[in-house]
Motif scaffolding. Sequence first.
Motif: not given
Length: 635
Positions: A266-272, A422, A425-426, A433
Motif C-alpha cells: 500500500t506504500k506504492w507511489n506511481s513512478v514517472s 496506475n 495498481r490503484g 487497504s
Amino acid sequence: MQIKAIILYGKNGKKRILPLKTGAVNIISGKSKTGKSVIGDIIDYCFGSSSCNIADGFVRDHVKWYGIQLIHEREYIFIARENPPYGQATTNRCCYLLGEKSIPDDLSVTTPITNDGLEEILSSKLGISENIFNPPENHSRSSTIAKIRHTLFYCIQGQDEIASQKTLFHRQAEDFIPQAIKDTLPYFLGIVTENSLALKSEKNQLNRKVNILKKSINEVELIEGNGFNKATELLEEAREVGLISNYSMSETLNYSQVRNALEEATKWNSVSISSTGMDRLSFLQSELQQIKTELDTTNIEIRDTEEFLGQVKGFGSEVDHQRNRLQSIGLFKHIDFDPKHCPLCSKEVEKQLPSSKDIKNSIISLDNKLESVSRERPQLRKHIDKLNISKQNFEEKIEVLQSEIIAIYRENKEAIRLKEINVRRGRVVGRISLWLESVVISEGIDNKREELNDLESRLEEIDELLSLDEMEDRKQSAINRISSMMSEWAKDLNLEHSEYPYRLDLNKLTVVVDRERPVPLQQLGSGSNWIGCHLIALFALHKFFQKNNRPVPSFLFLDQPSQVYFPPETKDQQVDSQELRKIYEFIFERIRELAPNMQVLVVDHADIDEPYFQDAIIEKWWDETKLVPMEWAVE
C-alpha cells in the motif's frame, strides 16, 4: 353525521330544497321516472365521488349545482358540487360552508374548494384519524388510507344493490372496490386501532434501521472474506501488477508476514516513465523539483528568521528592563561622583569603585545596544515579509508547472499507458487497504450486532402487540357481535334457514348461513331473503359503529326495497303487502333502537296505509311532483 336537506340549484336561478328529519325514517313514495334514485347519486357525488353517476336527462339538463346540508355534533355543514358540463363525467368545482343553519341562496358566500380538499374536510369533521393500510410485502398494490368515501359502502344501497344476491355493499361490483372494502373495514370496525397504526409506523422505522445494520455487518463480513485465504489472494494480485517482486506462490508465509507484505504494497507511489518525446515533461519535472527545493529552503529561512526575531524580542525586553531599573535610581542623570565614596549613601568604600566615566561608557553602550535592537526588529519583519512573497511566487510557479505536466500526461500516449498501469495498481491497493481496514472495522462489529439484537427484540415486542392472533381475536369478536344481531333479526324477518346462525364473512364480503355446510348469500333463494340479508347486515354494522363510536356517517339510503315483492308492471302503482310491511316494520324498529343516532332515507313505490309509515313520508311523487320541478323545464 346525518343529512338535513338535499338541495338543487337550477340553471334558471331557482332553488329546490328537500328537507329531511334526523334520527328518523324519511320516505319518498312515488312512481318511476320522478328522480327518486337520483337522490342516492347526489349523496354519493357530494361526498366526493370521482365521477357524477347521475343519468343524463331531465335532472342533468336543468340543474347547475347539487348540494346537501349535513349536521354533525350540532354543527351544520353545507357542501355543493357543480353539475359537470355536457360531455364531462365530473368537475373539480366544489364549495362548502360551516356553521350556518340557513341554506345559502347564492353560492358566492361559500368557500371554493377542490374535490380532494372537500374529502379531507369531511373526513376530518367525521373524526377519521390518521391511518394507513399497508398490503403484505408480496402484494404489488399500493397502500390504502381510509377516508369518508370508504364509509359510503355501508351507507348507500342503490336500486340494483339492495336486493343483489352477488354483492352486499355499495359499489362492490366495481373493479378494485372489494379490496378497498377489505382494506378499510377493519379500521372502521376498530380492529386496527390508532395505537396499532403508531406501532406499525415504529415497526417500519425499526425495520429500515435493521436492514441498514444488517447491510453494514454483511459488508464487513464480506470484506473480511475467508480471512487468511482472502489475504493470500490479494498478495498474489499485488505480485501480478508489480507491487511486490520478491514473493512466490511456492513460499509458505504466516498471517503476520502476509499482512506486512500487504501493508508494504500500500506504500506504492506511481513512478514517472521516461520515453522518447518526453523531454519537455522531464524538463518541467526537473524545474518543478528545483522550485520545490527552493520553496523548502525559503520555508526553512522563514522559520529561522522568525525564531531569531523571537530571540531578539526577548533580549530587547531584558535589556530594556535593566535600563528601566537604572533609570529608577537616577544613574543615567547623576553619574559624576567620587569613586572613593558610595554614590548612593556617600560612605567611604574600601575598594575603589569604577570611575563615573567608566560607568557612563557602560550605560551609553547599553543604550546603544537597545537602539540597535529596536532598529533591527523592523528590518527582520521586513525580511520575513519578503520571504513570504518569494514563497507565494514559488507556490504559484509550482501550480503552473503541475498544471502543464498534467496536460502533457493527458496528451501523451505514454502517459495514458502509465495511467492504466496506475489504475490497475490503484485498484489492487484499494482492495488491500479495504481488507486491512476491515481488521479495524471488525473490532466494532460486535457493537453493531448488539444494537441489531436490541432492535430485533423491540420488533418482537411490537409483533406480539400487533400479532395476527390478537388482531384476529378482535376481528372475530367484532364479527361475533355483528353476527349475533344478524341471527336474531333473521328470525324476526323469517328469512330462509333462520333457525341457523347468520354471520358476516369479511373475507368474501357476503352473508353466510352456517348450516351443516356454509350457505352464502348467492345460494339463498328468493329476493325477499336477499334484501333481508342486506338489511340485517347493514343495520348490524351501523349498530356496531354507533356503540363503538366509530367514524362512519349515521345514515342509510335505501332505493326501492319493495322491488322484490312486485312485478315490474306495478312500478307506477302504489304497492302494499304483508311481507313488505314486515320489512318496513323492521326498519322502523331498528331506528327506534338507535334514535337519535341513526337516520334512514327510503325512496320507493310503497305507500303503506299505516300511521307510522304515513308520518315518515316527507313527499309523495304520485302526481306531477318530481325531484326537479316540471316548471323548471318551461322556464
